[in-house]
Design a protein around this motif. Sequence first.
Motif, PDB file in Angstrom:
ATOM      1  N   TYR A 193      75.359  38.402  31.971  1.00  0.00           N
ATOM      2  CA  TYR A 193      76.172  39.332  31.179  1.00  0.00           C
ATOM      3  C   TYR A 193      75.746  39.257  29.722  1.00  0.00           C
ATOM      4  CZ  TYR A 193      79.179  39.588  35.286  1.00  0.00           C
ATOM      5  OH  TYR A 193      79.660  39.774  36.551  1.00  0.00           O
ATOM      6  N   SER A 194      74.617  39.859  29.418  1.00  0.00           N
ATOM      7  CA  SER A 194      74.148  39.830  28.036  1.00  0.00           C
ATOM      8  C   SER A 194      73.094  40.901  27.812  1.00  0.00           C
ATOM      9  CB  SER A 194      73.536  38.465  27.703  1.00  0.00           C
ATOM     10  OG  SER A 194      72.293  38.297  28.374  1.00  0.00           O
ATOM     11  N   ALA A 195      72.927  41.287  26.537  1.00  0.00           N
ATOM     12  CA  ALA A 195      71.827  42.182  26.168  1.00  0.00           C
ATOM     13  C   ALA A 195      70.495  41.462  26.343  1.00  0.00           C
ATOM     14  CB  ALA A 195      71.995  42.650  24.724  1.00  0.00           C
ATOM     15  N   ASP A 196      70.532  40.132  26.228  1.00  0.00           N
ATOM     16  CA  ASP A 196      69.293  39.346  26.355  1.00  0.00           C
ATOM     17  C   ASP A 196      68.646  39.511  27.724  1.00  0.00           C
ATOM     18  OD1 ASP A 196      69.887  38.428  23.875  1.00  0.00           O
ATOM     19  OD2 ASP A 196      70.436  36.393  24.493  1.00  0.00           O
ATOM     20  N   LEU A 197      69.464  39.787  28.754  1.00  0.00           N
ATOM     21  CA  LEU A 197      68.892  39.947  30.097  1.00  0.00           C
ATOM     22  C   LEU A 197      67.883  41.105  30.095  1.00  0.00           C
ATOM     23  CD1 LEU A 197      69.386  38.541  32.933  1.00  0.00           C
ATOM     24  CD2 LEU A 197      70.643  40.612  33.528  1.00  0.00           C
ATOM     25  N   SER A 198      68.231  42.182  29.415  1.00  0.00           N
ATOM     26  CA  SER A 198      67.303  43.314  29.309  1.00  0.00           C
ATOM     27  C   SER A 198      66.158  43.005  28.369  1.00  0.00           C
ATOM     28  CB  SER A 198      68.043  44.567  28.838  1.00  0.00           C
ATOM     29  OG  SER A 198      68.966  44.986  29.817  1.00  0.00           O
ATOM     30  N   GLU A 199      66.455  42.318  27.258  1.00  0.00           N
ATOM     31  CA  GLU A 199      65.359  41.973  26.339  1.00  0.00           C
ATOM     32  C   GLU A 199      64.306  41.129  27.061  1.00  0.00           C
ATOM     33  OE1 GLU A 199      66.256  40.428  22.459  1.00  0.00           O
ATOM     34  OE2 GLU A 199      64.112  40.193  22.030  1.00  0.00           O
ATOM     35  N   PHE A 200      64.795  40.249  27.940  1.00  0.00           N
ATOM     36  CA  PHE A 200      63.859  39.410  28.708  1.00  0.00           C
ATOM     37  C   PHE A 200      62.911  40.283  29.536  1.00  0.00           C
ATOM     38  CE2 PHE A 200      62.292  36.571  31.915  1.00  0.00           C
ATOM     39  CZ  PHE A 200      62.283  35.312  31.324  1.00  0.00           C
ATOM     40  N   VAL A 201      63.438  41.366  30.098  1.00  0.00           N
ATOM     41  CA  VAL A 201      62.603  42.275  30.898  1.00  0.00           C
ATOM     42  C   VAL A 201      61.476  42.855  30.051  1.00  0.00           C
ATOM     43  CG1 VAL A 201      62.585  44.462  32.173  1.00  0.00           C
ATOM     44  CG2 VAL A 201      64.478  42.849  32.491  1.00  0.00           C
ATOM     45  N   PHE A 202      61.822  43.318  28.843  1.00  0.00           N
ATOM     46  CA  PHE A 202      60.796  43.912  27.971  1.00  0.00           C
ATOM     47  C   PHE A 202      59.799  42.859  27.491  1.00  0.00           C
ATOM     48  CE2 PHE A 202      64.313  47.027  27.267  1.00  0.00           C
ATOM     49  CZ  PHE A 202      63.665  48.120  27.812  1.00  0.00           C
ATOM     50  N   ALA A 203      60.319  41.690  27.109  1.00  0.00           N
ATOM     51  CA  ALA A 203      59.432  40.626  26.626  1.00  0.00           C
ATOM     52  C   ALA A 203      58.472  40.203  27.738  1.00  0.00           C
ATOM     53  CB  ALA A 203      60.256  39.438  26.132  1.00  0.00           C
ATOM     54  N   ALA A 204      58.981  40.144  28.971  1.00  0.00           N
ATOM     55  CA  ALA A 204      58.126  39.800  30.111  1.00  0.00           C
ATOM     56  C   ALA A 204      57.078  40.889  30.334  1.00  0.00           C
ATOM     57  CB  ALA A 204      58.976  39.607  31.368  1.00  0.00           C
ATOM     58  N   GLY A 205      57.480  42.144  30.172  1.00  0.00           N
ATOM     59  CA  GLY A 205      56.541  43.258  30.335  1.00  0.00           C
ATOM     60  C   GLY A 205      55.384  43.158  29.350  1.00  0.00           C
ATOM     61  N   VAL A 206      55.714  42.863  28.109  1.00  0.00           N
ATOM     62  CA  VAL A 206      54.662  42.740  27.089  1.00  0.00           C
ATOM     63  C   VAL A 206      53.763  41.535  27.394  1.00  0.00           C
ATOM     64  CG1 VAL A 206      54.239  42.244  24.646  1.00  0.00           C
ATOM     65  CG2 VAL A 206      55.940  43.967  25.300  1.00  0.00           C
ATOM     66  N   ALA A 207      54.383  40.407  27.766  1.00  0.00           N
ATOM     67  CA  ALA A 207      53.594  39.209  28.068  1.00  0.00           C
ATOM     68  C   ALA A 207      52.661  39.452  29.259  1.00  0.00           C
ATOM     69  CB  ALA A 207      54.521  38.025  28.352  1.00  0.00           C
ATOM     70  N   LEU A 208      53.160  40.159  30.287  1.00  0.00           N
ATOM     71  CA  LEU A 208      52.321  40.459  31.456  1.00  0.00           C
ATOM     72  C   LEU A 208      51.202  41.426  31.100  1.00  0.00           C
ATOM     73  CD1 LEU A 208      55.033  40.807  34.241  1.00  0.00           C
ATOM     74  CD2 LEU A 208      53.214  39.085  34.157  1.00  0.00           C
ATOM     75  N   MET A 209      51.511  42.396  30.239  1.00  0.00           N
ATOM     76  CA  MET A 209      50.471  43.362  29.847  1.00  0.00           C
ATOM     77  C   MET A 209      49.353  42.645  29.103  1.00  0.00           C
ATOM     78  SD  MET A 209      49.431  46.444  30.152  1.00  0.00           S
ATOM     79  CE  MET A 209      50.842  47.209  30.939  1.00  0.00           C
ATOM     80  N   LYS A 210      49.725  41.692  28.263  1.00  0.00           N
ATOM     81  CA  LYS A 210      48.710  40.929  27.524  1.00  0.00           C
ATOM     82  C   LYS A 210      47.891  40.044  28.466  1.00  0.00           C
ATOM     83  CE  LYS A 210      51.011  40.569  23.048  1.00  0.00           C
ATOM     84  NZ  LYS A 210      52.000  39.769  22.292  1.00  0.00           N
ATOM     85  N   ARG A 211      48.568  39.394  29.414  1.00  0.00           N
ATOM     86  CA  ARG A 211      47.882  38.404  30.239  1.00  0.00           C
ATOM     87  C   ARG A 211      47.119  39.030  31.406  1.00  0.00           C
ATOM     88  NH1 ARG A 211      50.829  34.058  34.144  1.00  0.00           N
ATOM     89  NH2 ARG A 211      50.654  35.882  35.524  1.00  0.00           N
ATOM     90  N   ASP A 212      47.787  39.968  32.114  1.00  0.00           N
ATOM     91  CA  ASP A 212      47.230  40.468  33.381  1.00  0.00           C
ATOM     92  C   ASP A 212      46.762  41.918  33.328  1.00  0.00           C
ATOM     93  OD1 ASP A 212      47.993  38.031  34.319  1.00  0.00           O
ATOM     94  OD2 ASP A 212      49.737  38.755  35.438  1.00  0.00           O
ATOM     95  N   ARG A 213      47.261  42.662  32.358  1.00  0.00           N
ATOM     96  CA  ARG A 213      46.980  44.096  32.265  1.00  0.00           C
ATOM     97  C   ARG A 213      47.156  44.814  33.617  1.00  0.00           C
ATOM     98  NH1 ARG A 213      45.411  46.817  27.977  1.00  0.00           N
ATOM     99  NH2 ARG A 213      44.473  48.863  28.277  1.00  0.00           N
ATOM    100  N   PRO A 214      48.383  44.836  34.136  1.00  0.00           N
ATOM    101  CA  PRO A 214      48.613  45.518  35.418  1.00  0.00           C
ATOM    102  C   PRO A 214      48.299  47.020  35.310  1.00  0.00           C
ATOM    103  CG  PRO A 214      50.601  44.361  34.671  1.00  0.00           C
ATOM    104  CD  PRO A 214      49.632  44.348  33.547  1.00  0.00           C
ATOM    105  N   ASP A 215      47.850  47.606  36.386  1.00  0.00           N
ATOM    106  CA  ASP A 215      47.615  49.055  36.407  1.00  0.00           C
ATOM    107  C   ASP A 215      48.930  49.811  36.397  1.00  0.00           C
ATOM    108  OD1 ASP A 215      44.695  48.899  36.847  1.00  0.00           O
ATOM    109  OD2 ASP A 215      45.307  48.001  38.761  1.00  0.00           O
ATOM    110  N   VAL A 216      49.918  49.268  37.082  1.00  0.00           N
ATOM    111  CA  VAL A 216      51.229  49.902  37.214  1.00  0.00           C
ATOM    112  C   VAL A 216      52.300  48.841  36.977  1.00  0.00           C
ATOM    113  CG1 VAL A 216      52.749  51.252  38.708  1.00  0.00           C
ATOM    114  CG2 VAL A 216      50.273  51.379  39.036  1.00  0.00           C
TER     115      VAL A 216
END
Length: 411
Positions: free
Chosen positions: A176-199
């Motif tokens: 129950y927090s805004a941080d739960l969503s922020e974690f999703v975005f932060a994870a997205g950026v970290a994954l894009m940097k590390r793995d560069r997923p196609d989708v």
Amino acid sequence: MADTAAAPVTVNGRTYRPTNRPVVIVCVDGCEPDYITQAIEAGVAPYLKTMCECGTSLLGDCVVPSFTNPNNLSIVTGVPPAVHGICGNFFYDAERRQEVMMNDARYLRAETILASFSHAGAKVAVVTAKDKLRALLGHHMRGICFSAEKADKATLGENGIDNVLALVGMSLPSVYSADLSEFVFAAGVALMKRDRPDVMYLSTTDYVQHKHAPGTPEANAFYAMMSGYLEQLEALGATVALTADHGMNAKTDAAGRAQIVFLQDWFDRELGAGKARVILPITDPYVVHHGSLGSFATCYLPSGADVDALCHKLANVPGIEAVLPRRAAAARFELPEDRLGDVVVISERLVVLGTTPARHDLSGLDAPLRSHGGVSEQKVPLLFNRPLKDIPAGRRLRNFDVFDLAFNHSA
Ligand SMILES: [Zn+2]
């Protein structure tokens, strides 16, 4: 930069053609379009403004019931619930004669775009805020799929990734927090940097939207946060496409009192106690947001009940917007007929549907009730960081067109 190995995929009758950029589809839970407008007006979301000015801003219709699971599954399959089968967070399984959560993949009747890409050789990653969606979104998929809620428990075997907290650089957020969503975005950026997923598919939670109206400081802070992360994804070369599972409205009078029509009580008065079974498909384990009160219900009636007469009478109750027999509701809202009750009830914009007062715990609400589920929450944003081309004039756009628009129409 030709950095994608992905081939076109055809799934559920639609073909998706990858470009040479990673595509990030973002489903912002409960994102009434006005949240974005107000954050831009307040000057706190510069990248969202850039998307509107240099990319494309459209509106689309989500699926009714305007709830989380039916819409997330529509988005990732590209088809409505009549095809994929997920028509609520919760439903009455007539075969098993049980009221159950609909988050088990056995209820899913269609393949996802995500799974299809992964089997065509694309690198796919999915991050969802709440764990309730993970099994459905990740069904048949190869690649990375985890929830922020259980990020600390992710394993290579189960989720295609481990040590998520270290990768993201955040501690485990409260559900129950805004941080739960922020974690999703932060994870997205970290994954894009590390793995560069196609989708990549990122799906947030509507904790903030249930509590805070568009333009309030808390809502603006959420969209400011989101704007910053999306800008980072753009800087990493991604196509960014944003939509929502549903909108969100106040469900109160001017004094902030919740406006509730208690349907079980109404049917008990009409038919006798316990003769009808009222199902509220908003029901999920995270009731603090909304006390299981939304603007859509379906009701099972005893055999021999006069369905048309009951529909007519209920439609005249103040606060009720529409009452439809099963077949008409399934046709109008593209829902699986076998997973609906005898009637579908939709309440007006400021009104929600309940069963009986004792079954709704509103003690967790620390702000006037805001919720969703009806036709009044059907308009959602379709926002892209690129111009779109070749969209036929007059096409009714849906949130579940977002993959098609991002893959097949971005310039
Ligand atoms: Zn939602």
